[in-house]
Design a protein around this motif. Structure first.
Motif, short mmCIF file in Angstrom:
data_model
loop_
_atom_site.label_atom_id
_atom_site.label_comp_id
_atom_site.label_asym_id
_atom_site.label_seq_id
_atom_site.Cartn_x
_atom_site.Cartn_y
_atom_site.Cartn_z
N HIS A 53 -2.48 0.60 -7.60
CA HIS A 53 -1.11 0.03 -8.29
C HIS A 53 0.08 0.52 -7.55
O HIS A 53 0.29 1.34 -6.78
N ALA A 54 1.36 -0.10 -7.47
CA ALA A 54 2.48 -0.16 -6.88
C ALA A 54 3.11 1.25 -7.40
O ALA A 54 2.71 1.81 -8.46
N ALA A 56 4.89 3.89 -9.09
CA ALA A 56 5.44 4.45 -10.55
C ALA A 56 5.63 5.96 -10.31
O ALA A 56 4.72 6.72 -10.38
N ASN A 75 5.27 4.08 -15.71
CA ASN A 75 5.40 2.61 -15.53
C ASN A 75 5.99 2.44 -13.98
O ASN A 75 6.63 3.45 -13.37
N LEU A 76 5.65 1.27 -13.68
CA LEU A 76 6.20 0.91 -12.14
C LEU A 76 7.72 0.89 -12.41
O LEU A 76 8.72 0.60 -13.36
N SER A 77 8.35 1.55 -11.29
CA SER A 77 9.89 1.57 -10.95
C SER A 77 10.14 0.09 -10.40
O SER A 77 9.40 -0.76 -10.37
N GLY A 80 8.55 -0.35 -7.53
CA GLY A 80 7.20 -0.72 -7.55
C GLY A 80 7.16 -2.04 -7.92
O GLY A 80 6.00 -2.74 -7.25
N ARG A 81 7.92 -2.61 -8.69
CA ARG A 81 7.85 -4.18 -9.34
C ARG A 81 8.03 -5.03 -7.83
O ARG A 81 7.30 -5.97 -7.57
N ALA A 84 5.08 -4.80 -5.66
CA ALA A 84 4.07 -5.67 -6.06
C ALA A 84 4.11 -7.07 -5.66
O ALA A 84 3.04 -7.88 -5.35
N ARG A 108 0.91 0.06 -15.75
CA ARG A 108 1.42 -0.05 -14.28
C ARG A 108 0.51 -0.89 -13.44
O ARG A 108 0.63 -1.35 -12.58
N THR A 112 1.29 -4.56 -11.97
CA THR A 112 1.08 -4.88 -10.46
C THR A 112 0.34 -6.00 -10.45
O THR A 112 0.61 -6.91 -9.47
N SER A 178 0.40 4.27 -2.96
CA SER A 178 0.59 3.33 -3.83
C SER A 178 0.98 1.90 -3.19
O SER A 178 1.49 1.94 -2.21
#
Length: 212
Positions: A53-54, A56, A75-77, A80-81, A84, A108, A112, A178
């Motif tokens: 996952h991206a 987080a 969760n993703l920051s 991170g979003r 993704a 998360r 992603t 990540s």
């Protein structure tokens, strides 16, 4: 001090080696493939993407973690979003606009997977983290091996599995960053007409595609 291994340590090393054989150890390509070759195998359905996952921030999950409540999870920051989405763009830049996407049920991972923009996402419990529950590792790892054995085939749509670091490490003994993609396929034994899928469920690691 003599440089020989003590009997207890020697027995432990042997047991660890046997454990890898029993569970199906990963096998690495002698000559790692270049990125264009990896994308070709992914497009053709011959290889599978294991995607951590991206971004987080943090480690593990809060003590009040609940599977169906994203507010209790890590969760993703924003970064991170964005990561993704960028990974999804790399798929499209390499000729992949749709894929079969399976994901851990953790928020998360699901986020992603959805932000890749490659189509519907199938939640798959075998991809769920066992960071806090290591006893679940054998069962979940076996479920992913079974999925790969049955769903990896030439000519099928690309297959992407979005999961966690601990799951990927258990499968192939590598530690992904990540958003990093590890490209694998089920290992085979024999050659030519006599080749067959490895009965242990072992995976062959073809290469890595890092996040940018």
């Amino acid at each position: 001090m003599p440089l020989t291994m003590k009997p207890a340590r020697r027995r432990l090393a042997l047991l660890l080696g046997l454990s890898l054989l029993i569970t199906g150890a990963s096998r690495a390509q002698e000559q790692p493939l270049d990125e264009s070759a990896l994308w070709r195998l992914i497009r053709n359905g011959e290889a599978v993407v294991l995607l951590r996952h991206a971004l987080a921030p943090g480690i593990g999950d809060p003590s009040d973690f609940e599977l169906g409540d994203c507010a209790t999870q890590r969760n993703l920051s924003a970064a991170g979003r964005a990561q993704a989405k960028a990974i999804g763009e790399r798929f499209r830049a390499n000729g992949i606009t749709a894929a079969r996407v399976y994901s851990s049920q953790w928020c998360r991972c699901l986020e992603t997977a959805r932000l890749l923009g490659l189509g519907g996402v199938v939640p798959f419990p075998g991809l769920n983290s066992f960071f806090r529950h290591r006893s679940a590792a054998p069962q979940r790892t076996a479920a992913v091996r079974d999925l790969l054995q049955t769903q990896t085939r030439t000519g099928a749509p690309p297959l992407v599995l979005v999961t966690h670091q601990v799951n990927i490490t258990a499968l192939i003994d590598l530690f992904p960053d990540s958003g990093e993609m590890i490209i694998v396929r089920p290992a085979v034994v024999g050659s030519g007409a006599d080749s067959a899928a490895d009965a242990t469920g072992a995976l062959e690691v073809l290469g890595r595609i890092g996040s940018r």
